[in-house]
Motif scaffolding. Sequence first.
Motif, PDB file in Angstrom:
ATOM      1  N   VAL A 145       0.860  -1.185   0.000  1.00 47.87           N
ATOM      2  CA  VAL A 145       0.000   0.000   0.000  1.00 47.87           C
ATOM      3  C   VAL A 145       0.896   1.234   0.000  1.00 47.87           C
ATOM      4  CG1 VAL A 145      -1.840   1.226   1.205  1.00 47.87           C
ATOM      5  CG2 VAL A 145      -1.775  -1.278   1.236  1.00 47.87           C
ATOM      6  N   ILE A 146       0.850   1.988  -1.079  1.00 50.02           N
ATOM      7  CA  ILE A 146       1.702   3.163  -1.228  1.00 50.02           C
ATOM      8  C   ILE A 146       0.843   4.365  -1.602  1.00 50.02           C
ATOM      9  CG2 ILE A 146       3.809   1.923  -1.806  1.00 50.02           C
ATOM     10  CD1 ILE A 146       3.180   2.346  -4.745  1.00 50.02           C
ATOM     11  N   PRO A 147       1.387   5.595  -1.368  1.00 53.70           N
ATOM     12  CA  PRO A 147       2.695   5.936  -0.819  1.00 53.70           C
ATOM     13  C   PRO A 147       2.726   5.752   0.696  1.00 53.70           C
ATOM     14  CG  PRO A 147       1.447   7.932  -1.187  1.00 53.70           C
ATOM     15  CD  PRO A 147       0.603   6.800  -1.717  1.00 53.70           C
ATOM     16  N   LYS A 148       3.910   5.957   1.276  1.00 55.16           N
ATOM     17  CA  LYS A 148       4.061   5.954   2.726  1.00 55.16           C
ATOM     18  C   LYS A 148       4.106   7.398   3.217  1.00 55.16           C
ATOM     19  CE  LYS A 148       4.240   1.487   2.898  1.00 55.16           C
ATOM     20  NZ  LYS A 148       3.044   0.733   3.338  1.00 55.16           N
ATOM     21  N   THR A 149       3.779   7.593   4.469  1.00 54.28           N
ATOM     22  CA  THR A 149       3.681   8.945   5.018  1.00 54.28           C
ATOM     23  C   THR A 149       5.052   9.556   5.283  1.00 54.28           C
ATOM     24  OG1 THR A 149       3.555   8.081   7.270  1.00 54.28           O
ATOM     25  CG2 THR A 149       1.475   8.406   6.115  1.00 54.28           C
ATOM     26  N   VAL A 150       5.097  10.895   5.288  1.00 58.42           N
ATOM     27  CA  VAL A 150       6.312  11.620   5.659  1.00 58.42           C
ATOM     28  C   VAL A 150       6.551  11.485   7.164  1.00 58.42           C
ATOM     29  CG1 VAL A 150       7.363  13.910   5.820  1.00 58.42           C
ATOM     30  CG2 VAL A 150       6.138  13.235   3.746  1.00 58.42           C
ATOM     31  N   GLN A 151       5.491  11.666   7.955  1.00 60.72           N
ATOM     32  CA  GLN A 151       5.602  11.541   9.408  1.00 60.72           C
ATOM     33  C   GLN A 151       5.739  10.058   9.774  1.00 60.72           C
ATOM     34  OE1 GLN A 151       2.829  14.546  11.549  1.00 60.72           O
ATOM     35  NE2 GLN A 151       1.840  14.201   9.568  1.00 60.72           N
ATOM     36  N   LYS A 152       6.699   9.756  10.602  1.00 63.34           N
ATOM     37  CA  LYS A 152       6.956   8.375  10.976  1.00 63.34           C
ATOM     38  C   LYS A 152       6.639   8.148  12.455  1.00 63.34           C
ATOM     39  CE  LYS A 152       8.484   7.472   6.844  1.00 63.34           C
ATOM     40  NZ  LYS A 152       7.629   6.723   5.903  1.00 63.34           N
ATOM     41  N   PRO A 153       6.020   7.035  12.780  1.00 61.86           N
ATOM     42  CA  PRO A 153       5.608   5.966  11.868  1.00 61.86           C
ATOM     43  C   PRO A 153       4.379   6.299  11.047  1.00 61.86           C
ATOM     44  CG  PRO A 153       4.910   5.476  14.111  1.00 61.86           C
ATOM     45  CD  PRO A 153       5.766   6.696  14.204  1.00 61.86           C
ATOM     46  N   HIS A 154       3.593   7.277  11.489  1.00 64.46           N
ATOM     47  CA  HIS A 154       2.412   7.726  10.749  1.00 64.46           C
ATOM     48  C   HIS A 154       1.936   9.035  11.363  1.00 64.46           C
ATOM     49  CE1 HIS A 154       0.292   6.141  14.238  1.00 64.46           C
ATOM     50  NE2 HIS A 154       0.713   4.912  13.968  1.00 64.46           N
ATOM     51  N   PRO A 155       1.020   9.750  10.714  1.00 66.02           N
ATOM     52  CA  PRO A 155       0.490  10.995  11.289  1.00 66.02           C
ATOM     53  C   PRO A 155      -0.211  10.744  12.621  1.00 66.02           C
ATOM     54  CG  PRO A 155      -0.020  10.874   8.952  1.00 66.02           C
ATOM     55  CD  PRO A 155       0.518   9.526   9.334  1.00 66.02           C
ATOM     56  N   PRO A 156      -0.330  11.782  13.466  1.00 63.42           N
ATOM     57  CA  PRO A 156      -1.046  11.633  14.739  1.00 63.42           C
ATOM     58  C   PRO A 156      -2.470  11.140  14.521  1.00 63.42           C
ATOM     59  CG  PRO A 156       0.122  13.723  14.659  1.00 63.42           C
ATOM     60  CD  PRO A 156       0.218  13.145  13.295  1.00 63.42           C
ATOM     61  N   LEU A 157      -2.889  10.207  15.361  1.00 67.70           N
ATOM     62  CA  LEU A 157      -4.223   9.619  15.263  1.00 67.70           C
ATOM     63  C   LEU A 157      -5.176  10.300  16.240  1.00 67.70           C
ATOM     64  CD1 LEU A 157      -3.257   5.820  15.265  1.00 67.70           C
ATOM     65  CD2 LEU A 157      -3.591   7.309  13.273  1.00 67.70           C
ATOM     66  N   TRP A 158      -6.393  10.525  15.763  1.00 69.70           N
ATOM     67  CA  TRP A 158      -7.459  11.104  16.596  1.00 69.70           C
ATOM     68  C   TRP A 158      -8.731  10.309  16.384  1.00 69.70           C
ATOM     69  CZ3 TRP A 158      -6.734  15.812  19.374  1.00 69.70           C
ATOM     70  CH2 TRP A 158      -5.559  16.508  19.075  1.00 69.70           C
ATOM     71  N   VAL A 159      -9.658  10.414  17.315  1.00 71.89           N
ATOM     72  CA  VAL A 159     -10.997   9.865  17.126  1.00 71.89           C
ATOM     73  C   VAL A 159     -12.005  10.912  17.573  1.00 71.89           C
ATOM     74  CG1 VAL A 159     -11.088   8.721  19.393  1.00 71.89           C
ATOM     75  CG2 VAL A 159     -12.556   7.909  17.524  1.00 71.89           C
ATOM     76  N   ALA A 160     -13.084  11.049  16.807  1.00 68.08           N
ATOM     77  CA  ALA A 160     -14.142  12.000  17.159  1.00 68.08           C
ATOM     78  C   ALA A 160     -14.862  11.530  18.409  1.00 68.08           C
ATOM     79  CB  ALA A 160     -15.131  12.125  16.004  1.00 68.08           C
ATOM     80  N   CYS A 161     -15.077  12.446  19.345  1.00 71.71           N
ATOM     81  CA  CYS A 161     -15.718  12.119  20.630  1.00 71.71           C
ATOM     82  C   CYS A 161     -16.849  13.094  20.897  1.00 71.71           C
ATOM     83  CB  CYS A 161     -14.710  12.195  21.776  1.00 71.71           C
ATOM     84  SG  CYS A 161     -13.248  11.164  21.573  1.00 71.71           S
ATOM     85  N   SER A 162     -18.077  12.605  20.900  1.00 74.34           N
ATOM     86  CA  SER A 162     -19.200  13.455  21.283  1.00 74.34           C
ATOM     87  C   SER A 162     -19.721  13.080  22.665  1.00 74.34           C
ATOM     88  CB  SER A 162     -20.332  13.333  20.256  1.00 74.34           C
ATOM     89  OG  SER A 162     -20.757  11.985  20.144  1.00 74.34           O
ATOM     90  N   ARG A 163     -19.155  12.022  23.243  1.00 75.64           N
ATOM     91  CA  ARG A 163     -19.571  11.572  24.572  1.00 75.64           C
ATOM     92  C   ARG A 163     -18.337  11.298  25.432  1.00 75.64           C
ATOM     93  NH1 ARG A 163     -22.175   6.678  24.805  1.00 75.64           N
ATOM     94  NH2 ARG A 163     -21.052   5.982  22.944  1.00 75.64           N
ATOM     95  N   ARG A 164     -18.540  11.370  26.737  1.00 76.91           N
ATOM     96  CA  ARG A 164     -17.448  11.128  27.679  1.00 76.91           C
ATOM     97  C   ARG A 164     -16.871   9.720  27.494  1.00 76.91           C
ATOM     98  NH1 ARG A 164     -18.727  11.384  34.104  1.00 76.91           N
ATOM     99  NH2 ARG A 164     -16.648  10.903  34.945  1.00 76.91           N
ATOM    100  N   GLU A 165     -17.751   8.732  27.201  1.00 78.63           N
ATOM    101  CA  GLU A 165     -17.302   7.357  27.039  1.00 78.63           C
ATOM    102  C   GLU A 165     -16.329   7.213  25.867  1.00 78.63           C
ATOM    103  OE1 GLU A 165     -20.368   8.351  27.400  1.00 78.63           O
ATOM    104  OE2 GLU A 165     -21.030   7.466  29.303  1.00 78.63           O
ATOM    105  N   THR A 166     -16.534   8.002  24.819  1.00 75.56           N
ATOM    106  CA  THR A 166     -15.643   7.910  23.670  1.00 75.56           C
ATOM    107  C   THR A 166     -14.287   8.537  23.975  1.00 75.56           C
ATOM    108  OG1 THR A 166     -17.673   8.295  22.386  1.00 75.56           O
ATOM    109  CG2 THR A 166     -15.617   8.088  21.161  1.00 75.56           C
ATOM    110  N   ILE A 167     -14.268   9.543  24.847  1.00 75.60           N
ATOM    111  CA  ILE A 167     -12.982  10.095  25.295  1.00 75.60           C
ATOM    112  C   ILE A 167     -12.191   9.025  26.042  1.00 75.60           C
ATOM    113  CG2 ILE A 167     -11.919  11.785  26.845  1.00 75.60           C
ATOM    114  CD1 ILE A 167     -14.109  13.738  26.076  1.00 75.60           C
ATOM    115  N   HIS A 168     -12.882   8.225  26.833  1.00 75.89           N
ATOM    116  CA  HIS A 168     -12.218   7.110  27.514  1.00 75.89           C
ATOM    117  C   HIS A 168     -11.698   6.101  26.489  1.00 75.89           C
ATOM    118  CE1 HIS A 168     -14.728   7.881  31.437  1.00 75.89           C
ATOM    119  NE2 HIS A 168     -13.880   8.862  31.149  1.00 75.89           N
ATOM    120  N   LEU A 169     -12.480   5.850  25.435  1.00 77.59           N
ATOM    121  CA  LEU A 169     -12.030   4.949  24.366  1.00 77.59           C
ATOM    122  C   LEU A 169     -10.749   5.459  23.731  1.00 77.59           C
ATOM    123  CD1 LEU A 169     -12.714   2.557  22.291  1.00 77.59           C
ATOM    124  CD2 LEU A 169     -13.725   4.376  20.903  1.00 77.59           C
TER     125      LEU A 169
END
Length: 335
Positions: A145-169
């Motif tokens: 799977v190409i290309p590979k990212t410039v940032q190593k090992p990969h770009p910062p990961l985030w997850v959308a959180c609309s609830r407190r429980e998802t922030i814990h996730l």
Amino acid sequence: MRAQGLPRGGLEALAGFAGEHQPRSPSRPGAFYRRPHPPWIFLAAASQRTTAIRLGHGIVQIPPPVNHPARVAERIATLDLISDGRVDFGTGEASSAAELSGFGVPRGEKRAMWQDAIDAITRMFVEEPFAGWHSPYLRMHLRNVIPKTVQKPHPPLWVACSRRETIHLAARNGIGALSFSFVTPQEAARWLGEYYALLASEECLPAGFAVNPNLAVVLPMMCHEDLETARERGVQGANFFGFQGAIEFRLTGSDPALTGPTPWTIMIRGDRAFARQISVADPAVVLTLPGADLLRLIAGTADPAGLLAAGRVHLTGDPALASRLGEMFGGPSPY
């Protein structure tokens, strides 16, 4: 595209997050709040007009029926290349009935799909070649799977959180929490403490190959040279955001609130009215009606007296006040 002047304006530390929410219900015209489609095109254009600002997906829906993980990995890596390593990879699982049913994603499986996909995508970022994947949600043979990212090992990961429980996730997965809840500073401080406590605990098993220990909270902002104008427009914009979010995410698709009689508490603030699906002490009016009729009432295309006469509305409260609701709903809800 006014982003071109941002770095020169001293906003180098900002991260601009563009969202993906689709598809929209065909029953509502284009007057409602819209998200950019597709955000990777907008962010690619922004990358060529800026030099320092971070470029964030807020978010990419990664359940495979919506976006195939290999395609997501390609898009993120390509954007990271052309922006010289400025991408933040925000992920999500979708929330509204319109989105989930549009792509055939079972609501009870969307979290498992998200977890499976983020594990697969982060491996695609780093493995040469990608060793393949075999799960209930994704099957893929060995491929590079190409290309590979410039940032190593990969770009910062985030997850959308609309609830407190998802922030814990997010904390348990060692990724950034992109919170879309409008909370007080005191609430945000509590969420922050819980997030970092979980992040430092043995419950944290990082997804991907790097931890992103950050929590972002969405807050409204309006810039104008006149303070009073900024306040007035800022309040209107923030109220409209919340109002349209309620329309999009609570009254869509096959949601019973759209088609069946549902009690809506009508609350009055000044000379304006707004509706919530909550119970409060001493409400001004409680209307029991289908959500679709409530939307017509808010939009000014339905007459309250006519709905009452037709038996489509059950009223608890002041009938005189109910008769004025059409004019009182004449603008953004003051949430």
